[in-house]
Design a protein around this motif. Structure first.
Motif, PDB file in Angstrom:
ATOM      1  N   LEU A  35       0.967   5.223   0.722  1.00  0.00           N
ATOM      2  CA  LEU A  35       0.212   6.149   1.569  1.00  0.00           C
ATOM      3  C   LEU A  35      -0.328   7.316   0.741  1.00  0.00           C
ATOM      4  CD1 LEU A  35       2.343   6.280   4.851  1.00  0.00           C
ATOM      5  CD2 LEU A  35       0.476   4.753   4.226  1.00  0.00           C
ATOM      6  N   LEU A  54       8.439   2.253   8.253  1.00  0.00           N
ATOM      7  CA  LEU A  54       7.944   3.230   7.296  1.00  0.00           C
ATOM      8  C   LEU A  54       9.047   3.483   6.273  1.00  0.00           C
ATOM      9  CD1 LEU A  54       5.821   5.313   6.347  1.00  0.00           C
ATOM     10  CD2 LEU A  54       6.823   6.937   7.979  1.00  0.00           C
ATOM     11  N   HIS A  74       3.249   1.803   3.209  1.00  0.00           N
ATOM     12  CA  HIS A  74       2.619   1.505   4.498  1.00  0.00           C
ATOM     13  C   HIS A  74       3.529   0.607   5.347  1.00  0.00           C
ATOM     14  CE1 HIS A  74      -0.271   0.714   7.545  1.00  0.00           C
ATOM     15  NE2 HIS A  74      -1.256   1.287   6.875  1.00  0.00           N
ATOM     16  N   ARG A 116       0.823  -1.197   0.000  1.00  0.00           N
ATOM     17  CA  ARG A 116       0.000   0.000   0.000  1.00  0.00           C
ATOM     18  C   ARG A 116       0.859   1.250   0.000  1.00  0.00           C
ATOM     19  NH1 ARG A 116      -3.309  -1.950   5.109  1.00  0.00           N
ATOM     20  NH2 ARG A 116      -1.374  -3.123   5.297  1.00  0.00           N
TER      21      ARG A 116
END
Lengths: 134, 134
Positions: free
Chosen positions: A102, A128, A120, A100
């Motif tokens: 962000l 991160l 993500h 994913r």
């Protein structure tokens, strides 16, 4: 695909004190504080021979690192940034593999005026990760 | 005083899965798992052009990273390692300036068979720092 480690970002509650520690105690070369209102942070760049440390301090009311400092009041390592040759190709490949991105998924200009994305941390074992076009 | 960033260490709850992600999804060069019983970890080295990422997984009952994974079950960035030319000189200078060295303060051989020390994260804004003699 990932290339150089561009930087390690460390969120700190007191930028002046942290800068002094890296400069005077650890003996590193540090920059002046660089306000980055578009990113909600003030940054001090710590130059190492092979990469950079970025000391981050919240700027403004909606700083993206305020929540991290609320959870980690002493500060801590916030993210790592890897360089990629083509950020759109990297994004599409990672999305295909289920990672994913962000925000709205579109790269925006980062602290070095190059396109960046964040991935993500739940898809990367609690880390991160920022990707920056080299 | 501090030199190159030798590595960023990331603790992961599933070493096989994390290795596959770094290799297959992020496209990085990864090593086989290297058991390091003296350090209580199994390590996978991720080679980047300018530095390394080390994926750490607990080994044995007294692993130094078990507590971190208990607090961060998904994993996370555990420490950064800076190179120094002379680890005893570095230690003495840092202690003079009030930084605390973990353990008994004597360097021991680290993952790369070079002398290492760890500095207390409370003295470095929440960041656990390893120093390794270059």
């Amino acid at each position: 695909m990932i290339g150089r480690l561009n930087h390690v970002a460390i969120a700190v509650p007191d930028l002046e004190a942290a800068t002094a520690t890296y400069r005077d105690t650890l003996g590193a070369t540090v920059s002046e504080p660089v306000p980055q209102p578009a990113h909600g942070v003030t940054v001090v760049f710590v130059t190492l021979p092979n990469t950079k440390i970025e000391l981050l301090h919240p700027m403004g009311e909606k700083s993206p690192i305020q929540g991290f400092l609320d959870k980690n009041p002493a500060g801590g390592i916030h993210h790592v940034c890897y360089e990629v040759e083509d950020i759109l190709a990297a994004r599409d490949r990672l999305k295909e593999q289920g990672l994913r991105v962000l925000g709205d998924g579109e790269p925006r200009l980062g602290a070095h005026d190059k396109p960046v994305l964040f991935l993500h941390p739940k898809d990367l074992y609690g880390t991160l990760v920022e990707l920056e076009q080299a």
